[in-house]
Design a protein around this motif. Structure first.
Motif, mmCIF file in Angstrom:
data_model
loop_
_atom_site.group_PDB
_atom_site.id
_atom_site.type_symbol
_atom_site.label_atom_id
_atom_site.label_comp_id
_atom_site.label_asym_id
_atom_site.label_seq_id
_atom_site.Cartn_x
_atom_site.Cartn_y
_atom_site.Cartn_z
ATOM 1 N N GLN A 116 0.836 -1.199 0.000
ATOM 2 C CA GLN A 116 0.000 0.000 0.000
ATOM 3 C C GLN A 116 0.873 1.253 0.000
ATOM 4 O O GLN A 116 0.578 2.229 -0.691
ATOM 5 N N ALA A 117 1.956 1.238 0.765
ATOM 6 C CA ALA A 117 2.838 2.406 0.866
ATOM 7 C C ALA A 117 3.472 2.744 -0.483
ATOM 8 O O ALA A 117 3.523 3.914 -0.871
ATOM 9 N N ILE A 118 3.949 1.738 -1.215
ATOM 10 C CA ILE A 118 4.564 2.029 -2.521
ATOM 11 C C ILE A 118 3.501 2.524 -3.499
ATOM 12 O O ILE A 118 3.782 3.354 -4.359
ATOM 13 N N GLY A 119 2.268 2.050 -3.345
ATOM 14 C CA GLY A 119 1.175 2.553 -4.182
ATOM 15 C C GLY A 119 0.942 4.040 -3.961
ATOM 16 O O GLY A 119 0.750 4.801 -4.918
ATOM 17 N N ILE A 120 0.994 4.465 -2.710
ATOM 18 C CA ILE A 120 0.818 5.877 -2.378
ATOM 19 C C ILE A 120 1.998 6.694 -2.916
ATOM 20 O O ILE A 120 1.823 7.776 -3.483
ATOM 21 N N VAL A 121 3.211 6.162 -2.761
ATOM 22 C CA VAL A 121 4.405 6.856 -3.260
ATOM 23 C C VAL A 121 4.316 7.031 -4.772
ATOM 24 O O VAL A 121 4.544 8.127 -5.305
ATOM 25 N N MET A 122 3.965 5.965 -5.486
ATOM 26 C CA MET A 122 3.909 6.040 -6.952
ATOM 27 C C MET A 122 2.788 6.967 -7.424
ATOM 28 O O MET A 122 2.962 7.702 -8.400
#
Length: 132
Positions: A116-122
């Motif tokens: 989820q965190a990398i989704g938010i970053v991207m």
């Protein structure tokens, strides 16, 4: 060749490795959401909060009224469209008020693909026009 220019790439690699070794995490803002509603609408509030990763902190009846007050923590990025979803779930009988309360660490790892965190970053990088 200057000795100053040869130290910069090495320093950059050391700092980058230190950040990765430190197990970085993302901090996300969290609202304190106070919701007033009649007793028969409390179930709709719980359902809407659960779908949006909200955590109920307190629930009580307002003295002298048939209204209930539900206090919950709601991540800011889950709050977009929250009021309309809440009104739809309660037939327009719930009234939320959200105020920033604190920062919380996201439970997922921003370095893991598919988290989820990398989704938010991207999504943030895309919105700001940065490359992947």
């Amino acid at each position: 060749v200057s000795t100053q220019s040869t130290g910069i790439p090495t320093t950059r690699r050391v700092v980058y490795a230190s950040v990765l070794k430190a197990e970085p995490s993302l901090l996300a803002p969290v609202y304190m959401c106070e919701i007033q509603c009649p007793e028969n609408s409390v179930g709709g509030i719980y359902g809407t909060l659960t779908k949006r990763r909200g955590v109920v902190i307190e629930e009580f009846q307002v003295e002298g009224t048939p209204m209930f007050m539900v206090k919950a923590h709601l991540p800011v990025y889950e709050s977009f469209g929250f009021s309309s979803a809440l009104r739809a779930a309660t037939g327009g009988l719930a009234f939320p008020q959200c105020v920033f309360e604190h920062w919380a660490s996201l439970p997922s790892d921003p370095m893991t693909v598919g988290s989820q965190a990398i989704g938010i970053v991207m999504a943030t990088r895309k919105r700001k026009g940065l490359k992947d």
